[in-house]
Design a protein around this motif. Sequence first.
Motif, PDB file in Angstrom:
ATOM      1  N   LEU A 231      -2.655  -2.000   3.553  1.00 34.27           N
ATOM      2  CA  LEU A 231      -2.443  -0.645   3.039  1.00 34.27           C
ATOM      3  C   LEU A 231      -1.074  -0.525   2.383  1.00 34.27           C
ATOM      4  CD1 LEU A 231      -3.793   1.902   5.695  1.00 34.27           C
ATOM      5  CD2 LEU A 231      -4.736   1.360   3.458  1.00 34.27           C
ATOM      6  N   ASP A 232      -1.011   0.259   1.326  1.00 31.83           N
ATOM      7  CA  ASP A 232       0.274   0.604   0.721  1.00 31.83           C
ATOM      8  C   ASP A 232       0.847   1.763   1.521  1.00 31.83           C
ATOM      9  OD1 ASP A 232       2.398   1.551  -0.835  1.00 31.83           O
ATOM     10  OD2 ASP A 232       1.483   0.784  -2.667  1.00 31.83           O
ATOM     11  N   TYR A 233       1.725   1.445   2.454  1.00 33.93           N
ATOM     12  CA  TYR A 233       2.219   2.432   3.418  1.00 33.93           C
ATOM     13  C   TYR A 233       2.872   3.621   2.723  1.00 33.93           C
ATOM     14  CZ  TYR A 233       4.862   4.392   7.333  1.00 33.93           C
ATOM     15  OH  TYR A 233       5.389   5.237   8.269  1.00 33.93           O
TER      16      TYR A 233
ATOM     17  N   VAL B 116       0.311   6.036   1.017  1.00 34.12           N
ATOM     18  CA  VAL B 116      -0.452   6.845   1.968  1.00 34.12           C
ATOM     19  C   VAL B 116       0.421   7.933   2.579  1.00 34.12           C
ATOM     20  CG1 VAL B 116      -1.807   6.799   4.093  1.00 34.12           C
ATOM     21  CG2 VAL B 116      -1.998   4.917   2.462  1.00 34.12           C
TER      22      VAL B 116
ATOM     23  N   ARG C  34      -7.400   5.762   6.294  1.00 30.85           N
ATOM     24  CA  ARG C  34      -6.036   5.310   5.993  1.00 30.85           C
ATOM     25  C   ARG C  34      -5.021   5.997   6.900  1.00 30.85           C
ATOM     26  NH1 ARG C  34      -8.913   5.286   1.292  1.00 30.85           N
ATOM     27  NH2 ARG C  34      -8.666   3.473  -0.069  1.00 30.85           N
TER      28      ARG C  34
ATOM     29  N   THR D  35      -9.908  10.155   2.813  1.00 27.71           N
ATOM     30  CA  THR D  35      -8.870   9.150   3.093  1.00 27.71           C
ATOM     31  C   THR D  35      -8.528   9.077   4.580  1.00 27.71           C
ATOM     32  OG1 THR D  35      -7.153  10.815   2.627  1.00 27.71           O
ATOM     33  CG2 THR D  35      -7.856   9.408   0.799  1.00 27.71           C
TER      34      THR D  35
ATOM     35  N   VAL E 167      -4.977   4.435  10.348  1.00 30.15           N
ATOM     36  CA  VAL E 167      -4.204   3.194  10.400  1.00 30.15           C
ATOM     37  C   VAL E 167      -2.710   3.489  10.355  1.00 30.15           C
ATOM     38  CG1 VAL E 167      -3.752   0.996   9.249  1.00 30.15           C
ATOM     39  CG2 VAL E 167      -6.086   1.885   9.360  1.00 30.15           C
ATOM     40  N   ILE E 168      -2.306   4.453   9.521  1.00 28.59           N
ATOM     41  CA  ILE E 168      -0.890   4.821   9.437  1.00 28.59           C
ATOM     42  C   ILE E 168      -0.377   5.277  10.795  1.00 28.59           C
ATOM     43  CG2 ILE E 168       0.683   6.572   8.507  1.00 28.59           C
ATOM     44  CD1 ILE E 168       0.107   4.358   6.565  1.00 28.59           C
TER      45      ILE E 168
ATOM     46  N   ALA F 297      -0.110  -1.142   9.407  1.00 26.40           N
ATOM     47  CA  ALA F 297      -0.657  -0.671   8.132  1.00 26.40           C
ATOM     48  C   ALA F 297      -0.449  -1.705   7.028  1.00 26.40           C
ATOM     49  CB  ALA F 297      -0.001   0.649   7.745  1.00 26.40           C
ATOM     50  N   ARG F 298       0.728  -2.295   6.981  1.00 23.33           N
ATOM     51  CA  ARG F 298       0.991  -3.305   5.946  1.00 23.33           C
ATOM     52  C   ARG F 298       0.199  -4.586   6.220  1.00 23.33           C
ATOM     53  NH1 ARG F 298       4.912  -1.584   2.613  1.00 23.33           N
ATOM     54  NH2 ARG F 298       6.435  -0.041   3.364  1.00 23.33           N
TER      55      ARG F 298
END
Length: 315
Positions: A212-214, A217, A196, A193, A199-200, A207-208
Amino acid sequence: MKSLLIAVPVILLLAVVSVLTGVGSLASGLDGGRGWLLIVESRVPRTLALMLAGTGLAVAGTIMQMLARNRFVEPSTAGTAESAALGMLMTMIFAPTLPVAGKMAVAALTALAGTALFLKILRQIPLRSVLMVPLVGIMLGGVISAVTTFVAYRYDMMQSMGTWMSGDFSGVLRGRYELLWIAFALTLIAYVTAARFTVIGMGEDIARNVGLDYNKVVTLGLCIVSMVTATVVATVGMVPFLGLIVPNIISLVVGDNLRRTLPLIAATGAGLVLACDIVGRMIIAPYEIPVGTVMGVIGSVVFLYLLLSRRTHAS
C-alpha cells in the motif's frame, strides 16, 4: 449482516417517529394543506439531515481511529471540529458573501490542516499511551477553540460560533441541508476503500509490506474526515462523541474489518442521532434540546466508561 438487518428496520421506525414528532400539528390534513407543507418543507428534510450527519460523522470517526491507531479519537477529540469552526469564522469575517459551499470548502481546508497537525504531533510523541492520544487531541482542540473564541469575541460573532458547535437541527428546512449529501458520497468512497484503511490501522510498516502507498491512503482518509466534518459543521453544527462511541460499540460486537462493519457503523450513527433528536424534542416540549447537547451527555458518559475500562484492563 444479521445486525444490519436488525438496524435498518429500527432506523426506518425512528425516521417515521422523527417525521411525526414536533410542535406543529399534522391534523390539518395531508391533502395539500398545512400538514403536508410541514412534512415536505421541514420534517422530512430534518430527518434526512439527521441520518446523513450521523452516517458521515460515525464513518469519519472510524477512519480517524484507523489513522491515529487509537480507539479514543474522533473529530471532536482531535481538533478537527474546532479547526472547521475556525475556518467558518474566517469566512464570515473576510468573505461574508461567500456561498455556503465556499464556506464549507474553507472549513474543510482548515479542518484538514488541524487534523494533519494532530497526526504530526502524535508522530513526535515516543511510546505514546492509549490515553495520551485523546489528551493531546483535546488539548489541541482547546487551543484552537480558544483562538476561535478570541477572534469571535473581537468581531462580535460569539453567537455564530455557538451555532457551529451546537449540533442543532431545528433550523433545517428544504434547501438548507443538501450539502450533507456530500458527506454521504464520501461515506460511499470510504466503503469502497475500507480494506485499505483496515490495513493502515495495523501500522505503517505492515501497510508498506503489503504494497500500500501509506501516504496516499492517509491523505485520502484526512480528506474524507475533514470534508465530512466541515460539511456537518457548516450545515448544522458539530455533534460531539458520535464518531467515538459508535465505532467502539460496533467493534466490540462485530470486529475491526471495515468492509464488513462500515455499513453497520453508518446505520448505527444515523439511528443514534435520530434517537437523540427525538429525545431532545420530547424532554421539554414544546421547546427543544439540541442534538449536540444530548449526544454530548451520552457520549461523555460512554467515553469515560471506555477510558476507565481500558485502563482497568491495562493494569
